[in-house]
Design a protein around this motif. Structure first.
Motif, PDB file in Angstrom:
ATOM      1  N   ARG A  96     -44.987  -1.690 -10.198  1.00 54.04           N
ATOM      2  CA  ARG A  96     -45.079  -3.013 -10.809  1.00 54.04           C
ATOM      3  C   ARG A  96     -43.834  -3.840 -10.497  1.00 54.04           C
TER       4      ARG A  96
ATOM      5  N   ILE B  37     -36.473  -8.287 -14.682  1.00 54.73           N
ATOM      6  CA  ILE B  37     -37.820  -7.886 -14.269  1.00 54.73           C
ATOM      7  C   ILE B  37     -38.281  -6.667 -15.052  1.00 54.73           C
TER       8      ILE B  37
ATOM      9  N   GLN C 102     -44.053  -5.355  -7.064  1.00 54.72           N
ATOM     10  CA  GLN C 102     -44.924  -6.526  -7.023  1.00 54.72           C
ATOM     11  C   GLN C 102     -44.175  -7.779  -7.453  1.00 54.72           C
ATOM     12  N   LEU C 103     -43.423  -7.669  -8.552  1.00 49.98           N
ATOM     13  CA  LEU C 103     -42.687  -8.835  -9.054  1.00 49.98           C
ATOM     14  C   LEU C 103     -41.442  -9.133  -8.223  1.00 49.98           C
ATOM     15  N   ASN C 104     -41.050  -8.192  -7.380  1.00 49.85           N
ATOM     16  CA  ASN C 104     -39.893  -8.389  -6.507  1.00 49.85           C
ATOM     17  C   ASN C 104     -40.346  -8.815  -5.111  1.00 49.85           C
TER      18      ASN C 104
END
Length: 205
Positions: free
Chosen positions: A148, A129, A151-153
């Motif tokens: 950020r 990530i 958000q991706l996690n």
């Protein structure tokens, strides 16, 4: 036409959006020893041919043994159709004096192995990530990178999902050779990929 051998893969894991991790499904799942797929075949067979073509006998099962989805072992149970295997289990003598200690050591060793595997998988996921983020936006402030990343996690905070295994987010960035920390003496520092920093630094000279 149907193949002579069919392998069925069952998804026995699910994704927990609260923890951001895979969770093993431990509910009982029953399956027959004989599987008839006649209802899925469009071609017309005679009653004799249909049994030969559409019915399958269960030959082997592969199961996962372990408490969670991050670690464990796979075991295969295979039918000896032609009686080709002679199994003679080894009988091991177990003394009451040493048996408990050995058992505890084996359990402790398994726990350590599971933890190491969990840490390796967590680190690999985190690195994937972070590298993807910094490949498109760098350098980045550590707090922006953390936002950020969250958000991706699946919006799961670092302290909730990875702190116990990988430590603080800032320490993970500082101590990883894949990253270069800029303004390290400041509280809010910036981070970029190490190879990108080397290329930029060399071009300045």
């Amino acid at each position: 036409a149907l193949p002579s051998i069919i392998v069925c893969n069952l998804n026995r894991f699910r994704f927990d959006f609260e923890s951001g991790e895979r969770v093993k499904i431990n509910k009982k799942f029953s399956f027959p020893k004989t599987l008839d797929l006649a209802m899925f075949v469009e071609h017309a067979y005679t009653s004799r041919d249909a049994a030969d073509v559409t019915q399958y006998d269960l030959i082997a099962v592969v199961v996962h043994r372990g408490k969670g989805a991050k670690a464990g072992h796979y075991h295969a149970y295979i039918r000896d159709m032609n009686n080709e295997v002679v199994w003679k289990p080894i009988k091991r003598a177990r003394s009451s004096a040493s048996g408990g200690g050995n058992k505890n050591r084996r359990r402790g060793g398994q726990r350590n192995t599971d933890k190491e595997e969990r840490i390796r998988e967590s680190k690999a996921k985190v690195m994937a990530i972070l590298v993807s983020i910094l490949s498109e936006n760098q350098p980045m402030k550590a707090n922006q990178l953390h936002a950020r990343f969250q958000q991706l996690n699946n919006f799961a905070p670092w302290n909730y999902t990875y702190k116990s295994d990988l430590g603080k987010f800032s320490d993970f960035l500082r101590n990883n050779h894949r990253f270069t920390v800029l303004d390290a003496d400041k509280r809010t520092f910036s981070v970029c990929l190490a190879n990108e920093y080397d290329q930029l630094h060399n071009s300045d000279h």
